[in-house]
Motif scaffolding. Structure first.
Motif, mmCIF file in Angstrom:
data_model
loop_
_atom_site.group_PDB
_atom_site.id
_atom_site.type_symbol
_atom_site.label_atom_id
_atom_site.label_comp_id
_atom_site.label_asym_id
_atom_site.label_seq_id
_atom_site.Cartn_x
_atom_site.Cartn_y
_atom_site.Cartn_z
ATOM 1 N N TYR A 138 0.839 -1.198 0.000
ATOM 2 C CA TYR A 138 0.000 0.000 0.000
ATOM 3 C C TYR A 138 0.875 1.250 0.000
ATOM 4 O O TYR A 138 1.667 1.472 0.908
ATOM 5 C CB TYR A 138 -0.913 -0.007 1.222
ATOM 6 N N LEU A 139 0.698 2.058 -1.045
ATOM 7 C CA LEU A 139 1.434 3.316 -1.201
ATOM 8 C C LEU A 139 0.496 4.463 -0.821
ATOM 9 O O LEU A 139 -0.498 4.713 -1.496
ATOM 10 C CB LEU A 139 1.898 3.473 -2.650
ATOM 11 N N PHE A 140 0.826 5.157 0.297
ATOM 12 C CA PHE A 140 -0.053 6.232 0.750
ATOM 13 C C PHE A 140 0.693 7.562 0.779
ATOM 14 O O PHE A 140 1.926 7.616 0.766
ATOM 15 C CB PHE A 140 -0.667 5.898 2.119
ATOM 16 N N LEU A 141 -0.062 8.636 0.835
ATOM 17 C CA LEU A 141 0.493 9.981 0.667
ATOM 18 C C LEU A 141 1.340 10.414 1.858
ATOM 19 O O LEU A 141 0.917 10.311 3.015
ATOM 20 C CB LEU A 141 -0.633 11.001 0.474
ATOM 21 N N HIS A 142 2.517 10.923 1.554
ATOM 22 C CA HIS A 142 3.279 11.685 2.537
ATOM 23 C C HIS A 142 2.596 13.041 2.699
ATOM 24 O O HIS A 142 2.022 13.574 1.739
ATOM 25 C CB HIS A 142 4.719 11.860 2.041
ATOM 26 N N PRO A 143 2.628 13.651 3.896
ATOM 27 C CA PRO A 143 1.937 14.931 4.098
ATOM 28 C C PRO A 143 2.370 16.033 3.140
ATOM 29 O O PRO A 143 1.587 16.968 2.879
ATOM 30 C CB PRO A 143 2.303 15.303 5.540
ATOM 31 N N THR A 144 3.576 15.947 2.570
ATOM 32 C CA THR A 144 4.038 16.986 1.643
ATOM 33 C C THR A 144 3.607 16.716 0.204
ATOM 34 O O THR A 144 3.834 17.563 -0.669
ATOM 35 C CB THR A 144 5.577 17.092 1.681
ATOM 36 N N ASP A 145 3.012 15.554 -0.055
ATOM 37 C CA ASP A 145 2.666 15.184 -1.424
ATOM 38 C C ASP A 145 1.207 15.520 -1.712
ATOM 39 O O ASP A 145 0.424 15.835 -0.810
ATOM 40 C CB ASP A 145 2.926 13.696 -1.645
ATOM 41 N N LYS A 146 0.822 15.449 -2.987
ATOM 42 C CA LYS A 146 -0.532 15.814 -3.423
ATOM 43 C C LYS A 146 -1.275 14.579 -3.922
ATOM 44 O O LYS A 146 -0.691 13.694 -4.548
ATOM 45 C CB LYS A 146 -0.465 16.856 -4.543
#
Length: 526
Positions: A138-146
């Motif tokens: 599972y690839l989830f968003l880093h807080p800096t990503d969109k």
């Protein structure tokens, strides 16, 4: 056979002070050390997954193979991995599409998928007990990503032919119901050193020869000098994480990064066996945009082990961000608990070296400018599959078969679209030579406590010093024998690390990571 702790206490060569879970839970296989000159068809240098897989493939193809490893099997960077087996690459498929084109992105996805299948086949054929499991990732968003980047990756990964889903929530993480992710189905994981021991047994059963504590240097088209013996061969494969046969060419195409790992107990069955990754820090000063990576491993009857990695920086440059090695473990533990609150205290910690190519894909094949020397490098966070792909490409090249992935991973390729990242890495490397004239860590050796090292200036020379636990002081030239950078002290792994190209040296000056193939020069103590 002896376990890792016993071997480490005897002073065996390793690539770090900290012991990984894999090393701690694996018996060290015993092999001979060099005692004579050797001639063979193929000489393989490096006893990690790249070298052993290449040896196994070539032996099955009927070649005579000798493998040399300067420590013990898996004692280098392979033993410091987290052993994810995945076609979800740490650089995005939309980047590969833009850089290489859609067909090349398909080939990349196909090759990593095939590598997982090849490892699974080896496990089955050789009956290797290495906890191999097919799992989801599972690839989830880093807080800096969109979030739009997840959608871009979903489309690109679908175009590449991967079995993938775009989900509104991320399974099993804290607040996962509010965290969209990409699900990469049918990925895998295993116990890497148990797998390597199985391959090593198969290699010797097929007639291959393995030598340990066998240091190779002066590599040429004829072979190498190994512990002062001549090992000659028709083909040479350098599978040493960072090539030790190349002074400049490959080291302008990739950069060495240090990545940190912690492992702690969680209640048995409280999390599914799975892989998790965030998309990386889009605001990082490092071109590689470091990310976090997590998996579950069996531990005992009551607990599983949660293994979490990240907090990368360029090798030898931990202080560039004002964050020490020890603080990076603390940050990693805080991050892990924020997503996996069941994580108990850290019971293992270690770090490893990752080679980051400027265009995201590994370099596997004929070394530029050579006719019979092959390399496997540029793992880019996907070392298990990149190494397996490289072993297949090189086996085909040596046996005269055209491999459909050969051009994609060619070490001679030139990728025009990655010029900006190339320039950033080149400028960073050049800046490290300023250490020749910059201030030193130490004013004098009286500052050194037992088990500590540092860099000081003496008579206008940079000196690497280390005080042993018996209070013995050691001194070496701080000049890396590869291309003359000034090494830096790594207080976590107790090593001197080169900030230019990633060479690393133990506290006694012994080389433990290339591209340098010789030790730091010892200096007299006054």
């Amino acid at each position: 056979m002896k376990n890792a702790a016993e071997k480490l206490n005897e002073g065996s060569i390793t690539s770090g002070e900290n012991v990984s879970f894999w090393i701690d839970t694996t018996e060290i296989a015993s092999f001979k050390t060099p005692d004579r000159d050797i001639h063979t068809e193929v000489l393989i240098i490096g006893g990690g997954i790249a070298g052993l897989t290449t040896a196994y493939n070539l032996l099955k193809a009927g070649k005579k193979v000798v493998l040399v490893e300067d420590g013990f099997i898996g004692s280098g960077e392979t033993g410091r991995t987290t052993a994810h087996l995945t076609s979800a690459l740490d650089d995005r498929y939309y980047f590969l599409e833009d850089t290489f084109g859609k067909e090349a992105a398909k080939l990349a996805a196909e090759s990593h998928t095939a590598a997982i299948a090849e490892i699974e086949k080896n496990v089955t054929d050789l009956n290797i007990d290495c906890s191999f499991k097919r799992v989801n990732g599972y690839l989830f968003l880093h807080p800096t990503d969109k979030e739009k980047n997840l959608e871009k990756e979903f489309e690109a990964a679908q175009n590449a032919g991967l079995n993938i889903g775009l989900l509104k929530s991320t399974p099993a993480i804290s607040n996962g119901e509010q965290t969209p992710c990409l699900a990469f189905y049918n990925q895998a994981q295993f116990h890497i050193l148990h797998y390597l021991n199985g391959l090593a047994q198969a290699i010797t059963a097929l007639g291959g020869e393995i030598y340990i504590e066998a240091h190779a240097e002066k590599i040429s088209k004829n072979g190498a000098i190994v512990n002062n013996y001549n090992f000659t061969a028709e083909s040479i494969v350098v599978a040493t994480n960072s090539p030790i046969n190349d002074l400049v060419t490959m080291h302008t195409k990739q950069a060495a990064y240090r990545s940190y790992v912690i492992a702690g107990k969680i209640p048995k069955g409280s999390l599914p066996y799975a892989l998790w990754w965030d998309t990386g820090d889009a605001e990082s000063k490092w071109p590689s945009q470091p990310y976090h990576y997590v998996r579950v491993e069996n531990f005992d009857d009551n607990y599983d082990l949660l293994i979490s990695g990240g907090e990368d920086h360029k090798t030898g440059q931990a202080d560039e961000e004002g964050i020490s090695e020890f603080t990076r473990y603390e940050k990693l533990e805080q991050w892990t608990r924020s997503y996996f609150p069941l994580f108990e205290e850290t019971i293992y910690k270690w770090s490893g070296q990752v080679m980051e190519p400027v265009d995201s894909l590994g370099f596997m094949g004929l070394n530029p400018g050579d006719e019979n020397i092959y390399i496997i490098t540029g793992d880019s966070g996907n070392g298990m599959t990149h190494a397996t792909i490289g072993a297949r490409i090189i086996c085909d090249a040596i046996t005269g078969n055209k491999n459909k992935w050969e051009d994609l991973y060619s070490p001679s390729r030139i990728t025009v679209k990655t010029g900006f990242d190339f320039a950033k890495e080149a400028v960073n490397t050049a800046a490290q030579y300023l250490d020749w004239v910059s201030a030193s860590d130490l004013e004098n050796t009286a500052e050194l406590q037992a088990g500590q090292g540092g860099i000081m200036t003496s008579n206008l020379k940079k000196v690497a010093v280390y005080r042993d636990f018996d209070n013995t002081l050691r001194a070496f030239s701080a000049v890396c024998p590869h291309l003359g950078c000034i090494v830096q002290w790594n207080n976590d792994e107790k090593s001197f690390d080169c900030p230019c190209h990633g060479s690393r040296f133990a506290a006694d000056g012994t080389v433990i990571n290339g591209p340098a193939d010789s030790d730091l020069k010892p200096l007299p103590i006054k």
